[in-house]
Write a protein that holds these residues in place. Sequence first.
Motif, PDB file in Angstrom:
ATOM      1  N   ARG A   1       0.763  -1.211   0.050  1.00 33.25           N
ATOM      2  CA  ARG A   1       0.035   0.063  -0.103  1.00 33.25           C
ATOM      3  C   ARG A   1       0.848   1.201  -0.020  1.00 33.25           C
ATOM      4  NH1 ARG A   1      -5.270  -1.031   1.574  1.00 33.25           N
ATOM      5  NH2 ARG A   1      -5.463   1.075   2.483  1.00 33.25           N
TER       6      ARG A   1
ATOM      7  N   ARG B   1       1.224   5.703  -0.579  1.00 26.55           N
ATOM      8  CA  ARG B   1       0.644   6.930  -1.116  1.00 26.55           C
ATOM      9  C   ARG B   1       1.654   7.861  -1.399  1.00 26.55           C
ATOM     10  NH1 ARG B   1      -3.319  10.231   3.099  1.00 26.55           N
ATOM     11  NH2 ARG B   1      -3.542  12.084   1.768  1.00 26.55           N
TER      12      ARG B   1
ATOM     13  N   ALA C   1      -2.703   5.034  -3.510  1.00 26.97           N
ATOM     14  CA  ALA C   1      -3.696   6.020  -2.982  1.00 26.97           C
ATOM     15  C   ALA C   1      -3.680   7.015  -4.171  1.00 26.97           C
ATOM     16  CB  ALA C   1      -3.350   6.557  -1.552  1.00 26.97           C
TER      17      ALA C   1
ATOM     18  N   SER D   1     -12.070   0.294  -5.832  1.00 24.93           N
ATOM     19  CA  SER D   1     -11.880   1.545  -5.174  1.00 24.93           C
ATOM     20  C   SER D   1     -12.612   1.791  -4.032  1.00 24.93           C
ATOM     21  CB  SER D   1     -11.954   2.830  -6.019  1.00 24.93           C
ATOM     22  OG  SER D   1     -11.341   2.508  -7.347  1.00 24.93           O
TER      23      SER D   1
ATOM     24  N   LEU E   1     -10.167   6.680   1.240  1.00 23.49           N
ATOM     25  CA  LEU E   1      -9.133   6.879   2.071  1.00 23.49           C
ATOM     26  C   LEU E   1      -9.565   7.344   3.488  1.00 23.49           C
ATOM     27  CD1 LEU E   1      -5.594   7.737   1.131  1.00 23.49           C
ATOM     28  CD2 LEU E   1      -6.458   7.904   3.419  1.00 23.49           C
TER      29      LEU E   1
ATOM     30  N   TRP F   1      -9.395  11.620  -1.405  1.00 22.57           N
ATOM     31  CA  TRP F   1      -8.508  10.780  -1.662  1.00 22.57           C
ATOM     32  C   TRP F   1      -9.156   9.257  -1.451  1.00 22.57           C
ATOM     33  CZ3 TRP F   1      -3.223  10.653  -2.504  1.00 22.57           C
ATOM     34  CH2 TRP F   1      -2.626  12.018  -2.883  1.00 22.57           C
TER      35      TRP F   1
ATOM     36  N   TRP G   1      -8.335   5.037  -2.296  1.00 24.23           N
ATOM     37  CA  TRP G   1      -7.469   3.707  -2.382  1.00 24.23           C
ATOM     38  C   TRP G   1      -7.974   2.706  -3.775  1.00 24.23           C
ATOM     39  CZ3 TRP G   1      -2.862   3.100  -0.543  1.00 24.23           C
ATOM     40  CH2 TRP G   1      -2.618   3.595   0.621  1.00 24.23           C
TER      41      TRP G   1
END
Length: 975
Positions: free
Chosen positions: A112, A114, A255, A271, A274, A280, A282
């Motif tokens: 993950r 960002r 992200a 999707s 966040l 935002w 993910w």
Amino acid sequence: MVGKVDYSSVPTTVDLENNTNQKKYTINQPNHKGLVISRPLCALMAVGALLMALLAGLVVFFLVPRYCDGQTAPEAITEPRTPKNLAINGVVDGEVDERLPRSLEPTLYSIRIRPDFQNSSTSGTITMALHVLEETDEIIFHVRSITISPQSVVVKSKEPNSSPIPVKGQDYLKGDRYRIKLESKMEKKKLYDLDLEFEGELNGHLQGFYKSRYHDQAGHERVIASTQFSPTDARRAFPCFDEPSFKANFAISLARPRDMTTLANMPLANSSKLGNNSDWFWDSYPPTPKISTYLVAFMVSDLKPGSSSDASIKVWSRQSLLSQTSYAAQLAPKILRYFESYFDIKFPLPKIDVVAVPEFGFSAMENWGLITFRESSLLFDPIESTNDDKRTIATVLSHEIARQWFGNLVTPKWWDDLWLKEGFATYMEYKGVDYAQPTWRIEDEFLPCETERAMAADALASSRPISFEVKNSRQIRQTFDDISYAKGASIIRMMNHFLGEETFKKGLINFLRKFNNSNADRNDLFASLTEEAHKSEILLKNETVKDIMTTWTERAGFPVVHCMADYEKNKLHIFQRRFYLTDKEEKSTWWIPLSFTAFSPNGTNFSNTKPQFWLRGEYEIEESVDLTEWYLLNIDKTGYFIVNYDEKNWLSLVDHVMDLPPSVRAQLIADSTELARANLLSYHVPLKLIAKMAVLDEGIMFVPTWVALEKLKFLSDILSATPAFGLFEEYHRAIFKTTYERVTFEDPVDDYITRRIRSTVLEWSCRSPDSRCAHESRTRFRQWMITGAKIAPNLREIVYCTAIREGGEIEWDFAYRKYLEVETPSEKNMLLDALGCTRLRWLLSRYLGKLTNDTSIRIQDADRVFESVARNKIGTNIAFDFLRKNWNELLSHYGDGFNIVAKMIKSLAAQMSTEFQLSELKRFRDNIKENISTTSSAFDNAIETVKANVEWMEKNYHQVEQWLQKYKDHFDYIQ
């Protein structure tokens, strides 16, 4: 830390060459007699130094945390050293071995990540699923420019109800490595998870996970984030086992801001917001098939997909350039289906995204399912782009699609076999384009584009074997060169011809199936090809492809095969030795397949390129043949070697040159010019051969004309400052007189080959400032400046360079403004090339200055700008001086990812041919040897090329001058 080299007091080449007042230069000479220190003062200073050292030791002893037993605290408690310091201190040593232990292998990465565009940083978490191959209490993996949170590190067995293994310590090691030391050992054949959090950077070097900028049609700056992981930059984006043999599955979550989209190797799965932040999201992607880290890719951008006839292939670009994606969208499915048929293996992923990235270091990158391109290598404007642009897009696209099998499906075990993917992709790109664009006859261009390119590098003593040991990123990056790509492709072509297409193809298919989703090395390939060769009885049972090809992969250079005929006995005496441009001899031997044909009144057979006899590692052999008018070895130069004949045969081949196929004409021109350059053949042969062909070639055959002019370019460069240059100019204008007259500036909608001929010939016919071609170029450029009358795209390269060369500041400034204004990537490239054509030294200096003090020149274009100045006869010394004065700044600004500075060094050599220039180049190399980065092999090649030029002037100049003087009154009808 490497200290900055100060060149401020070193005289430049221009200073020395323009030293009209005979000033004597002294390096670092004090103005006064110097500083004198008395003995008592010296002793006092020494005592002071000892006291300071003692004080520093006491500070360290009392301030560093310690346990009862006197040992320092584990680095799991203290903060690890930053990888940025390590990158400076650790990687300087070219012998650092970055390879990881084999006790663990990753099976799945769950990542993950960002991006923070405002702060040019990233944050992320990763879970690595690890399979234990050998019992160990250490986990070592790669990181670079990444900070790992020590408190976040958790190592835990996958078995139910297991507890985390306590972490004993953590530290950064030399060679971009991070070590986690555990209190107890992980058990063999068991599975474990490693969890950690990390922070990284969105760098500006186009490496790893990096930030790219562009301006939209409204002039607003847009920022995106993209990846470039090959060869060893996945470690810049996330912690990983960054070696090709550590294949694993990758599940990626990215992200993104609400107004952007993401792409990755696989199709988007879902999707989600966040947290509570509605701006935002993910984006999560399903696990990939097993792939190497360098093939992982992802993007966060506002790029858009163009229209496509194939739902599984989308071509992406910025919004304003979407109309330029159509050509690639039409071509990609054709080439993909061709390779699926050729390899008899379906493309295994559900989709391919083909993306034009605004800033990109390589021409393209074959990431599985997400192929990224430099914009000029993918986008085609039907109105503004050129014939050559279309060729570039087709070949690069074919190259990258071919690597979906050779490289992605089956990956080299290690970087010492880089040629297994790059050489094969280079060879196969011609097959893919030939299928998609059969009228181009592009396979005819393999000789000048690949074989000759490879031999130019491989004729030097500083050349390297295709396969050799590399230990770290610096060494690995230097293997991305003409040896891996062009020589790799050339020896693969040779294998195809001595095995035959069917045997070769079956062997490849078996190889790909056997090592599907795995790794292999050259011996695995050779074994598959040998098996088929034995089945089809191409090779004897005691012969293997490995026996043959080891001499080509594990030895630098290539052979020259000398052939002497006994015409009375119908025998050929054949022997081999390594070919060198410099005065050097070496009796290396190769396994050499020798195809053969000879003149026959009933028609000569030029189609059989299979070997009629072999040099099986012997130095010499003798063969019985039928000899009449002439004979020929290595038909179409399918073997990677040069042939030198006895004088009688050479002269007979010259006399019959127009009876030979165009490909053979090109071969003879290429071989004879290089033999003459190496002082192994009189220049009478190639100069007469080129003259005869040029005068009699009424059809203007493209490939032999192209090869002839490329080979004459060496003479033009080396003679440019000599009395013989005027004679040489008369020579080429006389023999190509009809050609220059027939090829005009009219650019109707012609076929591919006609346009290739036009651009090749016009470049030469415009060389003289008083030529009709140069006058027409200046006129068209002036009309463009005054009235805005556009120049036909296929003529722009010649017109721009000629007009700027013959013009002044007004023309230069106009072209530079146009560079800033135009949006078409290929047009920008043409203008960058043309700006280096000016004869005004101060403009060339100003142009180079933009590489260090002007953001208008992108990192990806830096070597293009430098080369445009360096290849200008007036600009070579200016470029060299700029490189010396700005060495540290250039290394810092452009990084080591794409050999940009190395390419700058190589571009200097063509125009250097004096002992003084050679000594200056060596002196510069020696001065910066502690900060040479990834340029050491580039320096070796450049120095040897200049040395060869110096030797040529000593041994061949007078021969060429006398020949040109002797025939100057009848160049166009030499007998």
